[in-house]
Design a protein around this motif. Structure first.
Motif, PDB file in Angstrom:
ATOM      1  N   VAL A 133      -0.926  12.785   0.114  1.00  0.00           N
ATOM      2  CA  VAL A 133      -1.118  12.232   1.070  1.00  0.00           C
ATOM      3  C   VAL A 133      -1.096  13.364   2.566  1.00  0.00           C
ATOM      4  N   LYS A 134      -1.692  12.992   3.617  1.00  0.00           N
ATOM      5  CA  LYS A 134      -1.673  13.659   4.842  1.00  0.00           C
ATOM      6  C   LYS A 134      -1.424  12.864   5.944  1.00  0.00           C
ATOM      7  N   PHE A 135      -0.284  13.381   6.697  1.00  0.00           N
ATOM      8  CA  PHE A 135       0.247  12.731   7.978  1.00  0.00           C
ATOM      9  C   PHE A 135      -0.541  13.036   9.268  1.00  0.00           C
ATOM     10  N   LYS A 136      -1.249  12.144   9.958  1.00  0.00           N
ATOM     11  CA  LYS A 136      -2.111  12.684  10.785  1.00  0.00           C
ATOM     12  C   LYS A 136      -1.767  11.869  12.175  1.00  0.00           C
ATOM     13  N   VAL A 159       9.702  -3.058   8.633  1.00  0.00           N
ATOM     14  CA  VAL A 159      10.042  -1.556   9.242  1.00  0.00           C
ATOM     15  C   VAL A 159      10.212  -1.071   7.736  1.00  0.00           C
ATOM     16  N   CYS A 160       9.147   0.040   7.975  1.00  0.00           N
ATOM     17  CA  CYS A 160       9.224   0.844   6.572  1.00  0.00           C
ATOM     18  C   CYS A 160       9.675   2.288   7.007  1.00  0.00           C
ATOM     19  N   THR A 161      10.750   2.972   6.314  1.00  0.00           N
ATOM     20  CA  THR A 161      11.000   4.381   6.494  1.00  0.00           C
ATOM     21  C   THR A 161      10.243   4.975   5.165  1.00  0.00           C
ATOM     22  N   VAL A 162       9.660   6.010   5.781  1.00  0.00           N
ATOM     23  CA  VAL A 162       8.968   6.614   4.950  1.00  0.00           C
ATOM     24  C   VAL A 162       9.289   8.070   4.856  1.00  0.00           C
ATOM     25  N   ALA A 163       9.323   8.823   3.428  1.00  0.00           N
ATOM     26  CA  ALA A 163       9.935  10.051   3.439  1.00  0.00           C
ATOM     27  C   ALA A 163       8.712  10.760   2.575  1.00  0.00           C
ATOM     28  N   LEU A 164       8.187  11.977   3.448  1.00  0.00           N
ATOM     29  CA  LEU A 164       7.084  12.848   2.803  1.00  0.00           C
ATOM     30  C   LEU A 164       7.710  14.105   2.362  1.00  0.00           C
ATOM     31  N   GLU A 165       7.338  14.642   1.314  1.00  0.00           N
ATOM     32  CA  GLU A 165       7.657  16.091   1.035  1.00  0.00           C
ATOM     33  C   GLU A 165       6.476  16.995   0.822  1.00  0.00           C
ATOM     34  N   GLY A 191       1.295  16.532   1.397  1.00  0.00           N
ATOM     35  CA  GLY A 191       2.412  16.519   0.653  1.00  0.00           C
ATOM     36  C   GLY A 191       2.218  14.953  -0.432  1.00  0.00           C
ATOM     37  N   TYR A 192       3.338  14.500  -0.514  1.00  0.00           N
ATOM     38  CA  TYR A 192       3.492  13.424  -1.371  1.00  0.00           C
ATOM     39  C   TYR A 192       4.461  12.410  -0.790  1.00  0.00           C
ATOM     40  N   ILE A 193       4.512  11.251  -0.874  1.00  0.00           N
ATOM     41  CA  ILE A 193       5.487  10.195  -0.591  1.00  0.00           C
ATOM     42  C   ILE A 193       6.642  10.230  -1.598  1.00  0.00           C
ATOM     43  N   LYS A 194       7.775  10.749  -1.067  1.00  0.00           N
ATOM     44  CA  LYS A 194       8.952  10.836  -1.974  1.00  0.00           C
ATOM     45  C   LYS A 194       9.545   9.402  -2.207  1.00  0.00           C
ATOM     46  N   ALA A 242       0.759  -1.216  -0.025  1.00  0.00           N
ATOM     47  CA  ALA A 242      -0.097  -0.116  -0.064  1.00  0.00           C
ATOM     48  C   ALA A 242       0.910   1.118  -0.150  1.00  0.00           C
ATOM     49  N   LEU A 243       1.787   1.367   0.636  1.00  0.00           N
ATOM     50  CA  LEU A 243       2.996   2.406   0.621  1.00  0.00           C
ATOM     51  C   LEU A 243       3.488   2.541  -0.747  1.00  0.00           C
ATOM     52  N   PHE A 244       4.014   1.218  -1.080  1.00  0.00           N
ATOM     53  CA  PHE A 244       4.828   1.395  -2.526  1.00  0.00           C
ATOM     54  C   PHE A 244       3.465   1.966  -3.505  1.00  0.00           C
ATOM     55  N   GLN A 245       2.383   1.361  -3.477  1.00  0.00           N
ATOM     56  CA  GLN A 245       1.240   1.965  -4.297  1.00  0.00           C
ATOM     57  C   GLN A 245       1.416   3.436  -4.250  1.00  0.00           C
ATOM     58  N   ALA A 246       1.416   4.019  -3.053  1.00  0.00           N
ATOM     59  CA  ALA A 246       1.223   5.442  -2.974  1.00  0.00           C
ATOM     60  C   ALA A 246       2.284   6.295  -3.793  1.00  0.00           C
ATOM     61  N   CYS A 247       3.187   5.475  -4.139  1.00  0.00           N
ATOM     62  CA  CYS A 247       4.067   6.402  -5.005  1.00  0.00           C
ATOM     63  C   CYS A 247       3.902   6.320  -6.808  1.00  0.00           C
TER      64      CYS A 247
END
Length: 254
Positions: free
Chosen positions: A122-125, A156-162, A134-137, A100-105
């Protein structure tokens, strides 16, 4: 800046989440909700970074550091780790959550159908941290536990948003406001061709840059003079170019 949760009371526990939306029609305003990716365990840290862009050009004859010119803010960045665990579930797997995280890219179906491919916004809440749009970079997934048949059970997923801009890039010229532009202070050795190449990737824009700034003799640029830099869109459109010229003239008079 790390933000760490230290509360021990779980009665009012709120799970962090990343909401996945269709790209919005206006900057900073998301479209329809597509998915909500919840954190199974709230993060230990959320790192938020903000920076500004400054330009400083070295001068050979200068005995001290040259003055810096403010170019504008850089997008805000947010990074966080997401922990997934399906060891308590029969036939569990964390692959669906990671995918689901990969799909968001990748571009949404709706944006592709509209010939304007775009990854979701995306919105971080989490608690008071709800204003980031922002968006998932990038997403990096590390699988840390597997079942005997090789099914990933922990990750463990490291997620970077911009950050996405929350203001329009350009208003209607008839409204009296154009996209905010930045300024360049002329230094010894500067040329309009060099400035045009740096700003627009094409030195041929030096003529238009001279026109909108009212520079009669581009070969005699006085150090210390401020040159306002219109957007490429303004330079490419005759009406916008004229509006930019008038606006710059008013700014220089004040």
């Amino acid at each position: 800046m790390p933000v760490t949760s230290t509360a021990s009371d779980t009665a009012g526990l709120v799970h962090a989440a990343i909401e996945v939306h269709e790209p919005g029609q206006t900057p900073g305003k998301v479209g329809a909700l597509l998915d909500t990716i919840e954190f199974q365990l709230n993060p230990k840290e959320v790192t938020i970074a903000k920076s500004a862009k400054w330009e400083s050009k070295n001068q050979k004859k200068s005995a001290s550091a040259p003055p810096a010119t403010y170019q504008g803010p850089e997008p805000q960045k947010l990074s966080v780790e997401m922990y997934f665990d399906e060891t308590r579930q029969r036939d569990g797997s964390v692959v669906k959550r990671v995918e689901a995280l990969f799909q968001a890219c990748t571009p949404t179906t709706s944006s592709k159908d509209g010939n304007k491919p775009s990854a979701p916004w995306v919105k971080f809440k989490w608690g008071v941290l709800t204003g980031f749009v922002g968006y998932i970079k990038s997403v990096s997934a590390k699988y840390t536990l597997f079942s005997p048949n090789g099914t990933p059970l922990r990750a463990v997923c490291t997620v970077a948003l911009e950050e996405l801009a929350n203001e329009p890039k350009k208003q209607n010229p008839t409204s009296g406001g154009l996209q905010p532009r930045h300024a360049h202070t002329i230094r010894e050795g500067d040329s309009l061709a060099a400035i045009a190449y740096r700003e627009y990737g094409d030195p041929a824009y030096w003529r238009t840059l001279a026109e909108v700034n009212g520079i009669d003799d581009p070969l005699r640029l006085r150090p210390g003079r401020i040159v306002l830099i219109p957007t490429l869109e303004e330079l490419s459109n005759a009406d916008d170019r004229e509006n930019a010229r008038k606006e710059i003239a008013r700014a220089l008079l004040h």
